[in-house]
Motif scaffolding. Structure first.
Motif, PDB file in Angstrom:
ATOM      1  N   ALA A 221      48.508 -18.789 -46.482  1.00 53.42           N
ATOM      2  CA  ALA A 221      48.836 -17.660 -47.359  1.00 53.42           C
ATOM      3  C   ALA A 221      47.607 -16.780 -47.520  1.00 53.42           C
ATOM      4  CB  ALA A 221      49.319 -18.153 -48.720  1.00 53.42           C
ATOM      5  N   ILE A 222      47.847 -15.506 -47.893  1.00 53.84           N
ATOM      6  CA  ILE A 222      46.772 -14.549 -48.105  1.00 53.84           C
ATOM      7  C   ILE A 222      46.828 -14.061 -49.551  1.00 53.84           C
ATOM      8  CG2 ILE A 222      48.048 -12.491 -47.380  1.00 53.84           C
ATOM      9  CD1 ILE A 222      45.438 -11.719 -45.801  1.00 53.84           C
ATOM     10  N   SER A 223      45.660 -13.777 -50.134  1.00 54.75           N
ATOM     11  CA  SER A 223      45.584 -13.558 -51.581  1.00 54.75           C
ATOM     12  C   SER A 223      45.756 -12.112 -52.045  1.00 54.75           C
ATOM     13  CB  SER A 223      44.249 -14.091 -52.111  1.00 54.75           C
ATOM     14  OG  SER A 223      43.175 -13.301 -51.622  1.00 54.75           O
ATOM     15  N   SER A 224      45.985 -11.178 -51.122  1.00 58.73           N
ATOM     16  CA  SER A 224      46.278  -9.806 -51.522  1.00 58.73           C
ATOM     17  C   SER A 224      47.742  -9.702 -51.952  1.00 58.73           C
ATOM     18  CB  SER A 224      46.017  -8.849 -50.357  1.00 58.73           C
ATOM     19  OG  SER A 224      46.683  -9.301 -49.193  1.00 58.73           O
ATOM     20  N   LEU A 225      48.088  -8.610 -52.638  1.00 54.47           N
ATOM     21  CA  LEU A 225      49.479  -8.431 -53.059  1.00 54.47           C
ATOM     22  C   LEU A 225      50.389  -8.049 -51.898  1.00 54.47           C
ATOM     23  CD1 LEU A 225      49.165  -6.618 -56.508  1.00 54.47           C
ATOM     24  CD2 LEU A 225      49.929  -8.965 -56.077  1.00 54.47           C
ATOM     25  N   GLU A 226      49.797  -7.435 -50.866  1.00 50.63           N
ATOM     26  CA  GLU A 226      50.558  -7.042 -49.685  1.00 50.63           C
ATOM     27  C   GLU A 226      49.992  -7.729 -48.448  1.00 50.63           C
ATOM     28  OE1 GLU A 226      50.326  -2.827 -49.483  1.00 50.63           O
ATOM     29  OE2 GLU A 226      51.554  -2.489 -51.263  1.00 50.63           O
ATOM     30  N   ARG A 227      50.821  -7.912 -47.438  1.00 47.20           N
ATOM     31  CA  ARG A 227      50.351  -8.505 -46.189  1.00 47.20           C
ATOM     32  C   ARG A 227      49.348  -7.581 -45.501  1.00 47.20           C
ATOM     33  NH1 ARG A 227      55.012 -11.977 -43.050  1.00 47.20           N
ATOM     34  NH2 ARG A 227      56.058 -12.827 -44.896  1.00 47.20           N
ATOM     35  N   TYR A 228      48.489  -8.179 -44.693  1.00 42.72           N
ATOM     36  CA  TYR A 228      47.497  -7.410 -43.961  1.00 42.72           C
ATOM     37  C   TYR A 228      47.930  -7.237 -42.509  1.00 42.72           C
ATOM     38  CZ  TYR A 228      43.539  -6.416 -47.006  1.00 42.72           C
ATOM     39  OH  TYR A 228      42.716  -5.873 -47.953  1.00 42.72           O
ATOM     40  N   ASP A 229      47.584  -6.058 -41.947  1.00 39.28           N
ATOM     41  CA  ASP A 229      48.016  -5.735 -40.579  1.00 39.28           C
ATOM     42  C   ASP A 229      47.523  -6.733 -39.543  1.00 39.28           C
ATOM     43  OD1 ASP A 229      49.274  -3.520 -41.582  1.00 39.28           O
ATOM     44  OD2 ASP A 229      47.683  -2.118 -41.050  1.00 39.28           O
ATOM     45  N   VAL A 230      46.301  -7.247 -39.721  1.00 40.38           N
ATOM     46  CA  VAL A 230      45.755  -8.153 -38.714  1.00 40.38           C
ATOM     47  C   VAL A 230      46.363  -9.549 -38.790  1.00 40.38           C
ATOM     48  CG1 VAL A 230      43.575  -6.915 -38.506  1.00 40.38           C
ATOM     49  CG2 VAL A 230      43.804  -8.746 -40.183  1.00 40.38           C
ATOM     50  N   PRO A 232      49.940 -10.129 -39.797  1.00 43.17           N
ATOM     51  CA  PRO A 232      51.252  -9.674 -40.291  1.00 43.17           C
ATOM     52  C   PRO A 232      52.245 -10.792 -40.583  1.00 43.17           C
ATOM     53  CG  PRO A 232      51.054  -9.277 -37.929  1.00 43.17           C
ATOM     54  CD  PRO A 232      49.692  -9.690 -38.406  1.00 43.17           C
ATOM     55  N   ASN A 233      52.058 -11.943 -39.975  1.00 42.31           N
ATOM     56  CA  ASN A 233      53.001 -13.050 -40.159  1.00 42.31           C
ATOM     57  C   ASN A 233      52.584 -14.024 -41.266  1.00 42.31           C
ATOM     58  OD1 ASN A 233      54.665 -12.133 -38.020  1.00 42.31           O
ATOM     59  ND2 ASN A 233      53.263 -13.077 -36.532  1.00 42.31           N
ATOM     60  N   VAL A 234      51.466 -13.734 -41.914  1.00 43.45           N
ATOM     61  CA  VAL A 234      50.985 -14.617 -42.982  1.00 43.45           C
ATOM     62  C   VAL A 234      51.469 -14.083 -44.324  1.00 43.45           C
ATOM     63  CG1 VAL A 234      48.971 -15.629 -44.098  1.00 43.45           C
ATOM     64  CG2 VAL A 234      48.953 -15.218 -41.619  1.00 43.45           C
ATOM     65  N   PRO A 235      52.274 -14.847 -45.041  1.00 42.53           N
ATOM     66  CA  PRO A 235      52.795 -14.381 -46.336  1.00 42.53           C
ATOM     67  C   PRO A 235      51.721 -14.367 -47.404  1.00 42.53           C
ATOM     68  CG  PRO A 235      53.410 -16.654 -45.985  1.00 42.53           C
ATOM     69  CD  PRO A 235      52.754 -16.201 -44.705  1.00 42.53           C
ATOM     70  N   THR A 236      51.917 -13.566 -48.428  1.00 43.61           N
ATOM     71  CA  THR A 236      51.023 -13.562 -49.573  1.00 43.61           C
ATOM     72  C   THR A 236      51.378 -14.734 -50.485  1.00 43.61           C
ATOM     73  OG1 THR A 236      52.454 -12.189 -50.958  1.00 43.61           O
ATOM     74  CG2 THR A 236      50.947 -11.043 -49.460  1.00 43.61           C
ATOM     75  N   PHE A 287      38.965  -7.778 -39.103  1.00 47.35           N
ATOM     76  CA  PHE A 287      38.940  -9.007 -39.893  1.00 47.35           C
ATOM     77  C   PHE A 287      39.369  -8.767 -41.347  1.00 47.35           C
ATOM     78  CE2 PHE A 287      34.960  -7.453 -41.382  1.00 47.35           C
ATOM     79  CZ  PHE A 287      34.015  -7.422 -40.376  1.00 47.35           C
ATOM     80  N   SER A 288      40.330  -7.862 -41.499  1.00 48.73           N
ATOM     81  CA  SER A 288      40.997  -7.639 -42.793  1.00 48.73           C
ATOM     82  C   SER A 288      40.073  -7.153 -43.892  1.00 48.73           C
ATOM     83  CB  SER A 288      41.697  -8.924 -43.270  1.00 48.73           C
ATOM     84  OG  SER A 288      42.701  -9.305 -42.392  1.00 48.73           O
TER      85      SER A 288
END
Length: 324
Positions: A221-230, A232-236, A287-288
């Motif tokens: 998972a990624i900790s931003s509110l929106e997904r990052y382009d680099v 794209p398949n990793v959910p927040t 690298f986001s």
């Protein structure tokens, strides 16, 4: 005689004033020491070395990078706060040492607002909950279920106060009790994930880029509110069931308090120019990381607002007591 003496003194003073003005205008006229708050391989190190050659070209002097890792960046910022405010010692500080350490009530010997001159915000990036490729879980729900079962016993590595806060917020938001393991930087966390010495880690893209792209560790998972382009398949975390979960780290350049205005303007202009460079922007995106081109006053106000925001979060989640 008196007239000639007075004229001579006046001329001498004029020459001295001119020489002083030339000296100030000539900044920098020797190498600049650039203190980093994290070890080699960490995000601060990657970003600093990306900017280094372009800054050296703009400033006309070597930029000597000095890694001063430890205590979540506090050691580096402490050393910087005690340096001479002449522009020849500057530092790349992270949100942990300049904001969240204060919010968490960690012991620091400096005041991030009073003891530094903000030069420029540099970049912002979210964090990633990552695991070794061999880790059985694939989603936040999997991690929660595994921790509830208690088998296997989960630990989560992190480097720095902001990543500690991100890990602690995950525990708090998901009602978990995963043991948190503190490292001196994000690079060592990635190393232990690669060796499967820890099952989970909070990392950032600059440190984990190679391992993530090679599939040797996997993002959950990624900790931003929106997904990052680099990625794209990793959910927040938020879309994984933890509503409004957000934790974003940042880096900024500061100097000791009392920096002369003209020296500040020279340094700010150099960093602002580099952060508009197409090559740097492309690398940041890879690298986001997102550049933050702010003037010194805006950056100073941003630091103050971050301290207030994270203090409110820590108090609401009762994290200060847990961190001590």
């Amino acid at each position: 005689m008196m007239g000639r003496t007075a004229l001579a003194i006046l001329c001498a003073c004029s020459l001295m004033a001119s020489a002083t003005g030339d000296a100030l205008a000539a900044f920098p006229d020797r190498p600049i020491r650039f203190i980093l708050s994290h070890p080699p391989g960490g995000s601060a190190d990657v970003i600093a070395r990306l900017m280094q050659p372009k800054l050296e070209k703009l400033l006309g002097q070597p930029l000597i990078i000095e890694n001063r890792a430890g205590a979540g960046g506090v050691i580096a910022m402490d050393a910087l706060s005690k340096s001479k405010p002449d522009g020849y010692t500057i530092g790349l500080g992270a949100s942990g040492a300049l904001a969240t350490s204060i919010a968490l009530g960690d012991p620091v010997s400096y005041d991030p607002v009073k003891d530094f001159t903000p030069i420029a915000a540099v970049s912002a990036q979210p964090f990633i909950l990552a695991a070794p490729d061999s880790f059985a879980g694939k989603t936040v729900a999997d991690v929660i279920a595994m921790e509830k079962r208690g088998e296997p016993k989960l630990t989560m590595g992190h480097g720095g106060a902001i990543m500690h806060l991100t890990a602690a917020l995950f525990n708090y938001a998901a009602k978990l009790n995963i043991t948190l393991v503190t490292y001196k930087g994000t690079g060592p966390v990635v190393t232990d994930l690669l060796g499967a010495h820890i099952p989970l880690g909070i990392i950032d893209m600059p440190s984990g880029e190679s391992a993530l792209n090679a599939g040797k560790i996997k993002p959950i998972a990624i900790s931003s509110l929106e997904r990052y382009d680099v990625l794209p398949n990793v959910p927040t975390f938020a879309e994984s069931g933890l509503k409004d979960f957000e934790a974003v780290g940042w880096l900024g350049v500061v100097a000791p308090a009392g920096l002369a205005p003209d020296v500040l303007a020279t340094l700010n202009k150099a960093f602002a120019t580099v952060l508009r460079d197409p090559e740097v922007l492309a690398r940041f995106r890879s690298f986001s990381s997102r550049p933050m081109t702010t003037d010194p006053k805006e950056f100073g106000a941003f630091i103050t607002s971050e301290i207030r925001k994270w203090t409110a979060v820590v108090e609401a989640a009762n994290l200060r007591q847990k961190s001590q």
